[in-house]
Structure formats: C-alpha cells, structure tokens
Scaffold this motif. Structure first.
Motif, PDB file in Angstrom:
ATOM      1  N   UNK A 172      43.688  12.670  38.572  1.00  0.00           N
ATOM      2  CA  UNK A 172      42.437  12.247  39.209  1.00  0.00           C
ATOM      3  C   UNK A 172      42.614  12.136  40.724  1.00  0.00           C
ATOM      4  N   UNK A 173      41.511  12.310  41.424  1.00  0.00           N
ATOM      5  CA  UNK A 173      41.538  12.061  42.870  1.00  0.00           C
ATOM      6  C   UNK A 173      41.321  10.560  43.056  1.00  0.00           C
ATOM      7  N   UNK A 174      42.370   9.905  43.505  1.00  0.00           N
ATOM      8  CA  UNK A 174      42.404   8.437  43.496  1.00  0.00           C
ATOM      9  C   UNK A 174      42.301   7.903  44.923  1.00  0.00           C
ATOM     10  N   UNK A 175      41.363   6.967  45.123  1.00  0.00           N
ATOM     11  CA  UNK A 175      41.286   6.258  46.406  1.00  0.00           C
ATOM     12  C   UNK A 175      41.558   4.787  46.162  1.00  0.00           C
ATOM     13  N   UNK A 176      42.432   4.254  46.991  1.00  0.00           N
ATOM     14  CA  UNK A 176      42.675   2.809  47.013  1.00  0.00           C
ATOM     15  C   UNK A 176      41.969   2.295  48.258  1.00  0.00           C
ATOM     16  N   UNK A 177      40.867   1.556  48.058  1.00  0.00           N
ATOM     17  CA  UNK A 177      39.998   1.149  49.169  1.00  0.00           C
ATOM     18  C   UNK A 177      40.239  -0.319  49.515  1.00  0.00           C
ATOM     19  N   UNK A 178      40.585  -0.542  50.784  1.00  0.00           N
ATOM     20  CA  UNK A 178      40.923  -1.904  51.213  1.00  0.00           C
ATOM     21  C   UNK A 178      40.057  -2.318  52.397  1.00  0.00           C
ATOM     22  N   UNK A 179      39.814  -3.627  52.520  1.00  0.00           N
ATOM     23  CA  UNK A 179      39.055  -4.136  53.663  1.00  0.00           C
ATOM     24  C   UNK A 179      39.829  -3.927  54.962  1.00  0.00           C
ATOM     25  N   UNK A 180      39.108  -3.725  56.056  1.00  0.00           N
ATOM     26  CA  UNK A 180      39.756  -3.596  57.359  1.00  0.00           C
ATOM     27  C   UNK A 180      40.613  -2.352  57.431  1.00  0.00           C
ATOM     28  N   UNK A 181      41.816  -2.527  57.965  1.00  0.00           N
ATOM     29  CA  UNK A 181      42.788  -1.426  58.033  1.00  0.00           C
ATOM     30  C   UNK A 181      43.811  -1.642  56.921  1.00  0.00           C
ATOM     31  N   UNK A 182      44.083  -0.614  56.121  1.00  0.00           N
ATOM     32  CA  UNK A 182      45.017  -0.833  55.015  1.00  0.00           C
ATOM     33  C   UNK A 182      46.421  -1.212  55.477  1.00  0.00           C
ATOM     34  N   UNK A 183      46.745  -0.877  56.751  1.00  0.00           N
ATOM     35  CA  UNK A 183      48.117  -1.121  57.223  1.00  0.00           C
ATOM     36  C   UNK A 183      48.256  -2.466  57.944  1.00  0.00           C
ATOM     37  N   UNK A 209      36.793  10.974  51.955  1.00  0.00           N
ATOM     38  CA  UNK A 209      37.715  10.673  50.841  1.00  0.00           C
ATOM     39  C   UNK A 209      36.967   9.962  49.718  1.00  0.00           C
ATOM     40  N   UNK A 210      36.075   9.049  50.074  1.00  0.00           N
ATOM     41  CA  UNK A 210      35.303   8.322  49.046  1.00  0.00           C
ATOM     42  C   UNK A 210      34.353   9.257  48.305  1.00  0.00           C
ATOM     43  N   UNK A 211      33.750  10.169  49.050  1.00  0.00           N
ATOM     44  CA  UNK A 211      32.782  11.076  48.423  1.00  0.00           C
ATOM     45  C   UNK A 211      33.434  11.991  47.392  1.00  0.00           C
ATOM     46  N   UNK A 212      34.712  12.333  47.619  1.00  0.00           N
ATOM     47  CA  UNK A 212      35.337  13.284  46.694  1.00  0.00           C
ATOM     48  C   UNK A 212      36.232  12.592  45.667  1.00  0.00           C
ATOM     49  N   UNK A 213      36.210  11.260  45.649  1.00  0.00           N
ATOM     50  CA  UNK A 213      37.102  10.546  44.712  1.00  0.00           C
ATOM     51  C   UNK A 213      36.568  10.585  43.285  1.00  0.00           C
ATOM     52  N   UNK A 214      37.499  10.636  42.312  1.00  0.00           N
ATOM     53  CA  UNK A 214      37.120  10.437  40.907  1.00  0.00           C
ATOM     54  C   UNK A 214      37.124   8.949  40.567  1.00  0.00           C
ATOM     55  N   UNK A 215      38.058   8.234  41.175  1.00  0.00           N
ATOM     56  CA  UNK A 215      38.186   6.813  40.879  1.00  0.00           C
ATOM     57  C   UNK A 215      38.569   6.069  42.157  1.00  0.00           C
ATOM     58  N   UNK A 216      37.930   4.915  42.353  1.00  0.00           N
ATOM     59  CA  UNK A 216      38.179   4.089  43.545  1.00  0.00           C
ATOM     60  C   UNK A 216      38.570   2.689  43.079  1.00  0.00           C
ATOM     61  N   UNK A 248      49.211  20.593  40.453  1.00  0.00           N
ATOM     62  CA  UNK A 248      50.178  19.549  40.130  1.00  0.00           C
ATOM     63  C   UNK A 248      50.395  18.583  41.280  1.00  0.00           C
ATOM     64  N   UNK A 249      49.449  18.558  42.242  1.00  0.00           N
ATOM     65  CA  UNK A 249      49.586  17.565  43.315  1.00  0.00           C
ATOM     66  C   UNK A 249      49.103  16.228  42.780  1.00  0.00           C
ATOM     67  N   UNK A 250      49.941  15.242  42.868  1.00  0.00           N
ATOM     68  CA  UNK A 250      49.572  13.896  42.428  1.00  0.00           C
ATOM     69  C   UNK A 250      49.522  13.043  43.685  1.00  0.00           C
ATOM     70  N   UNK A 251      48.343  12.496  43.964  1.00  0.00           N
ATOM     71  CA  UNK A 251      48.177  11.838  45.267  1.00  0.00           C
ATOM     72  C   UNK A 251      47.264  10.625  45.161  1.00  0.00           C
ATOM     73  N   UNK A 252      47.566   9.621  45.973  1.00  0.00           N
ATOM     74  CA  UNK A 252      46.664   8.479  46.147  1.00  0.00           C
ATOM     75  C   UNK A 252      46.329   8.391  47.638  1.00  0.00           C
ATOM     76  N   UNK A 253      45.043   8.205  47.940  1.00  0.00           N
ATOM     77  CA  UNK A 253      44.634   8.051  49.340  1.00  0.00           C
ATOM     78  C   UNK A 253      44.238   6.602  49.580  1.00  0.00           C
ATOM     79  N   UNK A 254      44.950   5.960  50.483  1.00  0.00           N
ATOM     80  CA  UNK A 254      44.605   4.587  50.881  1.00  0.00           C
ATOM     81  C   UNK A 254      43.577   4.684  52.002  1.00  0.00           C
TER      82      UNK A 254
END
Ligand SMILES: C[S@@+](CC[C@H](N)C(=O)[O-])C[C@H]1O[C@@H](n2cnc3c(N)ncnc32)[C@H](O)[C@@H]1O
Length: 268
Positions: free
Chosen positions: A99-110, A43-50, A19-25
């Motif tokens: 789903x294992x979710x990755x939010x992929x951004x250019x550069x540094x997400x922060x 993180x990208x290799x194990x993602x279901x959706x990017x 029941x862990x619901x998580x998004x990885x930036x």
C-alpha cells in the motif's frame, strides 16, 4: 479478521507487481490547512492509507480522497489510541502489503514528533522512508501572532525545547532564556510551574514576558501574555488547553493584540 487485516490483505493498484515498500512521513503543519505543503498534499492525495495523529486538524483529513483509509493513532493527553510499537508494526504491515502509506503528523514530523524512532524501525524492516516537512507550530505561532522569534533588537538565539521528556522530567533549560534569547516551549502546559521555577533558578528575570499561544493558526487561536513568575497561575486561571506553546523572551514585547479584547494576564 480485523478491519486492518482486511485492509492489508488488499494491495494498492499502483503497487501491485512492484516491490518498492515505502512509508512517507508528512508534516501537516500547525492546523491551518493552507499551511500544508504542496508536496504533502500530493502525498495525501495518492495515499491508500493514512495513519494520523491527534494534532492533525480535521480540515486536513477532509482533503483526503474518499477511498483513502484513515487510521487514527493519536495520543490525546498522553493516553495512546495505539502504542508507539503498534503504530510502527502497522506501518510495516501496510507497506509490506504494497500500500501507499502516509504517516501524517502535526507540525513538522522531524520536530518533537517521534519520527526518529519510526524511521529507524522502518529502515530495520527494509522499508524506504520519505519525509515531507511541515511548518512547525513555533513557526506557525510566530507568524500568526506577528512575534518575530529573532527580532534583531531582542534575540540572536532561538531554542525549541520540549517540556515533556521521555522520563517525564523537565528538559534542561539552563542558559536558553533571558537577554538576547528566545525560548519556545512545546508541551509545556502540565509543567508550567516546574518551567517557571527552573527559569527563575537559572537567573531569568521573573518579569520576562511569555506569550502562551493556544491553537496557533486555527480559527480558535488564543494568545495570552503573561510573565515567567505568573506562568503557572495564568495557565490554571485561563484554563489553557492543548495544543499550546510558550514563547519566552523580550521578543514578546513586540506583540500587538489583533483587537483590544485580546487577553492579557500579566501581573508583573
Ligand atoms: C508532540 S508535539 C508535536 C510538535 C509538532 N511536530 C510540531 O512541529 O509542531 C505537540 C506539541 O506541539 C505544540 N503544538 C502543536 N500544534 C500546535 C498549535 N496549533 N498551537 C500551539 N501549539 C501547538 C504543543 O506544544 C503540543 O503540545
């Protein structure tokens, strides 16, 4: 039923029952796939959706597993493929579907990546957020041009500023450029004239050098040296395209072109 509905109707095999619901930036870095961190790669290799942005290079998308769903949510030149609120809604739906979710951004997400809004919304939806840093484009550009942003002979301060504030006006750059300071301007192409005028109104020498770095760290990187006064003319004449940033300050004097044909547009 849309393809997203179909996608979110299927649970990740790893997440089923949990029941862990998580998004990885994840920060993709400025373009060169070699600059993606190892943690980001994992993180990208194990993602279901990017869900990925405009400035993520195709070479990084090529690293994904064939079964990973890639959803483009970029904002080319300000026009959004998906609005920010839709992006957040889709992230929440995907995470809630397990789903294992990755939010992929250019550069540094922060750094100028609107991660703050996404983190707040995900937290409000009780979704855990992990962040994997990336190399911000200012660091990428500094390395690929060999312009040290804090060369001890020239600068003890460095500032990163966006030229594109939410309301469309130029950020307040007073006191950030000039003697002993380096200013790196993100998203400055459309506001080159306003930036040049604001710097001069702040007493910055019109002949202070600026390096325009387009496509930093990518095979088509281009470096153009100009000045505070000439910046808007150079941007127009050289047809500077996004992504590009400006390094403003005396540190630019240390730039040595890789070959004699490197462009210089300074007419100081
Ligand atoms: C929305 S901001 C995202 C910044 C990103 N989060 C980062 O840390 O680099 C987009 C701006 O970053 C800069 N940028 C991103 N990638 C770049 C690159 N490869 N070369 C030059 N500038 C880049 C440009 O100024 C571009 O308009």
């Amino acid at each position: 039923m849309s393809s997203l509905d179909l996608l979110f109707g299927t649970q990740s095999s790893a997440a089923k029952g949990g029941d862990i619901r998580k998004v990885t930036l994840v920060g993709a870095g400025p373009g060169d796939p070699g600059l993606l961190t190892r943690k980001g790669f994992d993180a990208l290799q194990s993602a279901d959706v990017v869900f990925f942005d405009e400035l993520v290079s195709p070479e990084i998308i090529d690293l994904l597993q064939p079964q990973t769903r890639c959803i483009y949510v970029g904002k080319p030149c300000g026009s959004a493929a998906m609005s920010q609120s839709d992006i957040i809604e889709q992230l929440i739906r995907a995470a809630r579907a397990g789903l294992r979710v990755v939010r992929l951004k250019g550069g540094d997400p922060m750094v100028f990546g609107r991660s703050g809004e996404e983190i707040e919304a995900l937290r409000a939806a009780s979704i855990e957020v992990d962040v994997v840093p990336g190399i911000t484009s200012a660091s990428g550009a500094a390395s690929s041009t060999r312009i040290s942003l804090t060369h001890r002979d020239y600068a003890a301060h460095v500032s990163f500023v966006t030229a594109a504030r939410r309301e469309g006006e130029l950020a307040d750059i007073r006191g950030l450029a000039g003697k002993g300071r380096t200013l790196v301007v993100y998203m400055g192409i459309a506001r080159a004239r306003a930036l040049s005028e604001a710097l001069q109104a702040d007493g910055v020498d019109a002949a202070l050098p600026i390096a325009i770095v387009e496509n930093a760290t990518r095979p088509d990187e281009r470096v153009i040296i100009t000045t505070v006064r000439e910046l808007p003319n150079t941007v127009a004449r050289q047809n500077v395209r996004s992504p590009a940033l400006f390094i403003v300050g005396d540190v630019v004097r240390t730039y040595v072109p890789a070959d004699a044909s490197a462009a210089s547009d300074a007419r100081a």
